[in-house]
Design a protein around this motif. Structure first.
Motif, mmCIF file in Angstrom:
data_model
loop_
_atom_site.group_PDB
_atom_site.id
_atom_site.type_symbol
_atom_site.label_atom_id
_atom_site.label_comp_id
_atom_site.label_asym_id
_atom_site.label_seq_id
_atom_site.Cartn_x
_atom_site.Cartn_y
_atom_site.Cartn_z
ATOM 1 N N ALA A 1 4.489 0.590 -0.996
ATOM 2 C CA ALA A 1 3.927 1.063 -2.262
ATOM 3 C C ALA A 1 4.976 1.005 -3.375
ATOM 4 N N ARG A 2 6.201 1.375 -3.071
ATOM 5 C CA ARG A 2 7.268 1.308 -4.086
ATOM 6 C C ARG A 2 7.500 -0.129 -4.540
ATOM 7 N N GLU B 1 4.608 -1.104 -6.779
ATOM 8 C CA GLU B 1 4.722 -0.495 -8.103
ATOM 9 C C GLU B 1 5.581 -1.346 -9.048
ATOM 10 N N LEU C 1 -2.591 1.222 -8.337
ATOM 11 C CA LEU C 1 -2.356 1.482 -6.910
ATOM 12 C C LEU C 1 -2.993 2.799 -6.523
ATOM 13 N N LEU D 1 6.217 8.527 -5.763
ATOM 14 C CA LEU D 1 5.654 7.267 -6.249
ATOM 15 C C LEU D 1 5.185 7.494 -7.674
ATOM 16 N N ARG D 2 5.594 6.643 -8.570
ATOM 17 C CA ARG D 2 5.329 6.856 -9.995
ATOM 18 C C ARG D 2 3.972 6.336 -10.460
ATOM 19 N N ARG D 3 3.543 5.201 -9.955
ATOM 20 C CA ARG D 3 2.298 4.586 -10.426
ATOM 21 C C ARG D 3 1.144 4.718 -9.432
ATOM 22 N N THR D 4 1.405 5.247 -8.270
ATOM 23 C CA THR D 4 0.389 5.303 -7.222
ATOM 24 C C THR D 4 -0.399 6.600 -7.296
#
Length: 91
Positions: free
Chosen positions: A17-18, A21, A29, A41-44
């Motif tokens: 996931a990282r 991103e 995501l 996780l910033r965008r998930t």
């Protein structure tokens, strides 16, 4: 691209996931698992749910409409799920 990651609490799925991103081609995501991801996780977008709850999983997938699925809902050594419960959570 809209990417759904299953088993996002696992070490492998969190790392994938990282990486996703950071990809420009990934617009959104979404990940789900019974536990939260191991790293921030910033965008998930994360949904906490039992992966065995097929109705809830199906509703989430239908509503979110991913263009790609990364299925990493697997058993991992030293994971948060005890080994005897892992086969039931691995689909």
């Amino acid at each position: 691209m809209r990417v759904l990651v299953t088993g996002i609490a696992g070490e492998l799925a969190t790392r994938v996931a990282r990486l996703l991103e950071a990809e420009r081609s990934v617009d959104a995501l979404l990940g789900f698992d019974a536990d939260p991801p191991r790293q921030r996780l910033r965008r998930t977008e994360f949904h906490r749910m039992d992966p065995r709850d097929r109705r809830r999983v199906a509703a989430l997938v239908s509503e979110w409409c991913p263009t790609a699925v990364v299925h990493l809902g697997i058993d991992e050594p030293d994971a948060r799920t005890p080994a005897r419960a892992a086969p039931g959570r691995t689909h």
